[in-house]
Design an enzyme around this catalytic site. Structure first.
Site, PDB file in Angstrom:
ATOM      1  N   GLU A  91       0.831  -1.207   0.000  1.00  0.00           N
ATOM      2  CA  GLU A  91       0.000   0.000   0.000  1.00  0.00           C
ATOM      3  C   GLU A  91       0.864   1.255   0.000  1.00  0.00           C
ATOM      4  O   GLU A  91       0.521   2.249  -0.630  1.00  0.00           O
ATOM      5  CB  GLU A  91      -0.971   0.018   1.174  1.00  0.00           C
ATOM      6  CG  GLU A  91      -1.875   1.221   1.107  1.00  0.00           C
ATOM      7  CD  GLU A  91      -3.310   0.957   1.515  1.00  0.00           C
ATOM      8  OE1 GLU A  91      -4.077   1.937   1.478  1.00  0.00           O
ATOM      9  OE2 GLU A  91      -3.653  -0.168   1.857  1.00  0.00           O
ATOM     10  N   THR A  92       1.989   1.210   0.671  1.00  0.00           N
ATOM     11  CA  THR A  92       2.910   2.350   0.655  1.00  0.00           C
ATOM     12  C   THR A  92       3.396   2.622  -0.758  1.00  0.00           C
ATOM     13  O   THR A  92       3.332   3.761  -1.250  1.00  0.00           O
ATOM     14  CB  THR A  92       4.105   2.096   1.593  1.00  0.00           C
ATOM     15  OG1 THR A  92       3.614   1.940   2.929  1.00  0.00           O
ATOM     16  CG2 THR A  92       5.114   3.226   1.535  1.00  0.00           C
TER      17      THR A  92
END
Length: 154
Positions: A77-78
């Protein structure tokens, strides 16, 4: 881990400054004491077509000694969020809408590296595939993140 009270560019790698600046992309800066700091995630390269980061296995294991699936999700997700934010530009925000992760193989030590590449970049959404590999180059996780692109509030 080093902590300070000011926002700072995330520049642990010389390739970080070289890749982003050479491509004319904005510097990456994050507030201190964020999840990426706690997880040991270091963005090592960002370009229009891909964003790359590393994360240590140590400190990110589940009780049985394997890299935690949630740690893979945080890395994915980062990377996808940073990539979508770069695509969105300074006047818009990228907000995560859906994340899915498939865990292919266990990792018990060392460092994993994730790379996000675009699958779709449209007017209102951006989707990225994130591949996480162990130090031997073996795929340990495949993730897909879709972000909604919205105008920044005034």
């Amino acid at each position: 881990m080093e902590r300070s009270t000011q926002s700072r560019p995330h520049q642990e790698s010389s390739s970080l400054a070289r890749d982003g600046a050479a491509a004319g992309l904005p510097p990456l800066a994050f507030p201190d004491e964020q999840l990426i700091d706690r997880m040991g995630i270091h963005i090592t390269r960002w370009e229009e077509e891909s964003v790359e980061a590393t994360m240590p296995v140590a400190g990110n294991r589940q009780p049985f000694g394997l890299l935690h699936g949630g740690a893979n999700a945080v890395l994915a997700e980062t990377l996808g969020s940073v990539a979508a934010s770069l695509y969105a530009g300074p006047t818009r925000l990228a907000v995560g809408l859906e994340l899915s992760c498939t865990h292919h193989r266990a990792v018990t030590e060392g460092t994993v590296t994730g790379v996000a590449t675009p699958v779709h970049r449209g007017r209102t959404t951006a989707t990225y595939e994130i591949i996480v590999r162990d130090e031997a180059g073996r795929r340990s996780c495949t993730a897909r993140l879709t972000c909604v692109l919205r105008d920044r509030p005034a």
